[in-house]
Scaffold this motif. Structure first.
Motif, short mmCIF file in Angstrom:
data_model
loop_
_atom_site.label_atom_id
_atom_site.label_comp_id
_atom_site.label_asym_id
_atom_site.label_seq_id
_atom_site.Cartn_x
_atom_site.Cartn_y
_atom_site.Cartn_z
N VAL A 38 40.62 8.27 12.33
CA VAL A 38 40.90 8.29 13.79
C VAL A 38 42.15 9.34 14.28
O VAL A 38 41.85 10.07 15.23
CB VAL A 38 41.40 6.85 14.29
CG1 VAL A 38 41.82 6.81 15.69
CG2 VAL A 38 40.09 6.04 14.11
N ALA A 39 43.10 9.51 13.28
CA ALA A 39 44.34 10.33 13.53
C ALA A 39 43.80 11.70 13.47
O ALA A 39 44.13 12.62 14.19
CB ALA A 39 45.42 10.13 12.46
N LEU A 40 42.85 12.16 12.50
CA LEU A 40 42.57 13.45 12.20
C LEU A 40 41.38 13.71 13.50
O LEU A 40 41.29 14.88 13.92
CB LEU A 40 41.58 13.49 11.10
CG LEU A 40 41.36 14.93 10.31
CD1 LEU A 40 42.91 15.41 10.07
CD2 LEU A 40 40.55 14.67 8.98
N SER A 41 40.67 12.85 13.93
CA SER A 41 39.86 12.98 15.19
C SER A 41 40.43 13.51 16.32
O SER A 41 40.48 14.40 17.06
CB SER A 41 38.98 11.83 15.41
OG SER A 41 38.13 12.04 16.36
N TRP A 42 41.59 12.84 16.59
CA TRP A 42 42.51 12.89 17.67
C TRP A 42 43.27 14.16 17.61
O TRP A 42 43.27 14.91 18.57
CB TRP A 42 43.53 11.43 17.73
CG TRP A 42 44.54 11.85 19.04
CD1 TRP A 42 45.75 11.94 18.99
CD2 TRP A 42 44.16 11.63 20.30
NE1 TRP A 42 45.98 12.17 20.39
CE2 TRP A 42 45.16 11.88 21.20
CE3 TRP A 42 42.77 11.23 20.90
CZ2 TRP A 42 45.18 11.74 22.70
CZ3 TRP A 42 42.71 10.99 22.40
CH2 TRP A 42 43.90 11.19 23.19
N ILE A 43 43.67 14.51 16.50
CA ILE A 43 44.53 15.58 16.24
C ILE A 43 43.55 16.68 16.49
O ILE A 43 43.91 17.94 17.07
CB ILE A 43 45.14 15.84 14.89
CG1 ILE A 43 46.29 14.84 14.75
CG2 ILE A 43 45.67 17.10 14.65
CD1 ILE A 43 47.01 14.66 13.38
N ALA A 44 42.41 16.70 15.96
CA ALA A 44 41.13 18.08 16.15
C ALA A 44 41.07 18.21 17.52
O ALA A 44 41.09 19.25 17.99
CB ALA A 44 40.00 17.44 15.42
N TYR A 45 40.92 17.11 18.29
CA TYR A 45 40.73 17.41 19.88
C TYR A 45 42.02 17.64 20.58
O TYR A 45 41.84 18.65 21.43
CB TYR A 45 40.11 16.21 20.39
CG TYR A 45 39.53 16.30 21.71
CD1 TYR A 45 38.44 17.30 21.87
CD2 TYR A 45 39.98 15.67 22.76
CE1 TYR A 45 37.80 17.70 23.23
CE2 TYR A 45 39.51 15.97 24.14
CZ TYR A 45 38.32 17.13 24.42
OH TYR A 45 37.87 17.21 25.66
N ARG A 46 43.05 17.38 20.11
CA ARG A 46 44.29 17.79 20.65
C ARG A 46 44.56 19.39 20.37
O ARG A 46 45.05 20.15 21.20
CB ARG A 46 45.50 17.01 20.09
CG ARG A 46 46.92 17.19 21.12
CD ARG A 46 48.21 16.66 20.07
NE ARG A 46 48.15 17.22 18.67
CZ ARG A 46 48.86 16.44 17.82
NH1 ARG A 46 49.59 15.31 17.93
NH2 ARG A 46 49.17 17.19 16.70
#
Length: 417
Positions: A38-46
């Motif tokens: 989840v953290a990686l997905s959020w960072i990727a979009y950010r």
């Protein structure tokens, strides 16, 4: 008394020491994995702000499952499956530590995210066939196999439910550094329990052969071939749910990481319900009907979710999508492992892994490109139509497939009266 008996039946394979250790070690480790995901997905979009880049990063992590999993299957039939799992867990822990360092120094870039995804994908491609086959190796009572496979799915889905919620809390209260560090620490539980397990002697496994033997088995034995095909189609159809949740969390429902955790947690809750339901079943009878129903439910949920902008409606549809995914994938897993010859188990489960996780990069890339041109709603709509179509085709073929599979299942004593 009835409730106690039901719970005892649902968790009956935990009576075995080795499977019980494995089960709880995996729950802890997989919660950490989902926190990191989840953290990686959020960072990727950010970092990128692009739905296409979300698809590309997901593709980078999933394509090894399509290309390298055959190697993992052959290794799983030749070498100690426990040692393979220990090695891959150590590699994945190293990646988590590296991500924590990058997050601490705020050095994330698109290339760093892609590199981390590739490394995790390579480790997973070697790990998954061994993990699928390892479950039968640590069971002392083979009559518990379908329950153990369902509980193995349960570990994933407990983590899928708890992980996003925990990630949302950590991201909101602390930082992404803590997410990656927590995942690194969680691998300790998995590594410890794997070292404490005493699997059956390797002499019970035949030496491995070429992957082509597994392909030939799936081609000649139609029920097994259709199970693998069903998993592949399901994987493609649900790829929008896997890839585009950050877009809906941020742009449709105007939330942050806590909203992403809520959306993914709803899907995880549906998956958990499905895994508990399958764990409570005592035989493989009727699983074909559940697979067909899962396709129809998945398709309707995807079509309904596509253009919906109300969170109160989105959450039930995400629960339905998670439930249908696990009904199809776990039912196929149970039936396949119930029928496959032991000497082909590693290679056939490699093909199963390729069809499920390996198809995700294809879906992610195609759906990412489609979303970039036409919007994420069109991607969900296409996935839904494909799922309903597959459900219809499989429903028509089911009687013939049952007839062919029945002698194999009856010989192993897996059919109820």
């Amino acid at each position: 008394m009835v409730r106690i008996a039901t719970l005892k039946n649902m968790f009956r394979s935990l009576a075995g020491r080795d499977f019980r250790l494995y089960f709880f070690g995996q729950v802890i480790s997989l919660v950490g994995t989902w926190v990191q995901q989840v953290a990686l997905s959020w960072i990727a979009y950010r970092v990128t702000g692009s739905a296409f880049m979300l698809g590309l990063i997901a593709f980078s992590g999933q394509i090894p499952m399509l290309l390298v999993t055959p190697l993992g299957g052959m290794l799983a039939d030749r070498f100690s499956r426990r040692n393979i799992l220990l090695t891959t867990q150590c590699v994945e822990m190293s990646v988590a530590v590296s991500l924590a360092v990058l997050a601490y120094y705020d050095e994330f870039s698109s290339w760093a995210l892609i590199a981390a995804s590739v490394a995790l994908g390579l480790a997973g491609a070697v790990e998954m066939p061994a993990r699928q086959a390892f479950v039968t190796e640590i069971l002392r009572d083979r009559s518990h196999m379908s329950n153990a496979i369902a509980l193995n799915s349960l570990t994933f889905n407990v983590a899928r439910l708890a992980g996003p919620a925990v990630a949302g809390i950590i991201l909101a209260a602390f930082s992404d550094v803590v997410c990656f560090a927590a995942n690194a620490v969680s691998y300790v539980a998995s590594i410890y329990t794997l070292m404490a397990i005493h699997p059956r002697k390797q002499t019970l496994r035949r030496s491995g052969g070429p992957l082509l033997d597994g392909v030939r088995y799936l081609r000649e034995f139609k029920p097994a071939g259709w199970l693998v095909m069903s998993v592949a189609i399901t994987s493609f159809c649900v790829s929008p749910f896997m890839t585009f949740m950050p877009v809906y969390a941020k742009d449709i429902f105007h939330g942050g990481p806590d909203m992403l955790g809520t959306l993914m947690g709803a899907s995880g809750f549906g998956a958990l319900l499905a895994a508990l339901f399958l764990a409570n079943r005592k035989s493989v009878t009727g699983l074909g009907n559940y697979i067909v129903g899962g396709f129809f439910l998945c398709g309707l949920a995807s079509v309904g979710f596509a253009y919906n902008r109300l969170l109160t409606l989105a959450l039930p549809m995400l629960v339905a999508s998670g439930l249908s995914l696990i009904i199809v994938v776990t039912s196929c897993n149970i039936l396949l492992q119930s029928m496959v010859p032991e000497q082909l188990r590693g290679r056939v489960m490699a093909l199963y892994t390729m069809s499920f996780i390996g198809m995700l990069p294809v879906g992610s890339l195609i759906m990412g490109a489609l979303a970039h041109k036409a919007g994420v709603q069109v991607a969900f709509l296409l996935g839904g139509v494909m799922a309903v179509s597959m459900g219809y085709i499989l429903k028509r073929r089911l009687p013939r497939l049952r007839t062919e599979a029945r002698p194999v299942l009856a010989e192993k004593g897996l059919l109820s009266d």
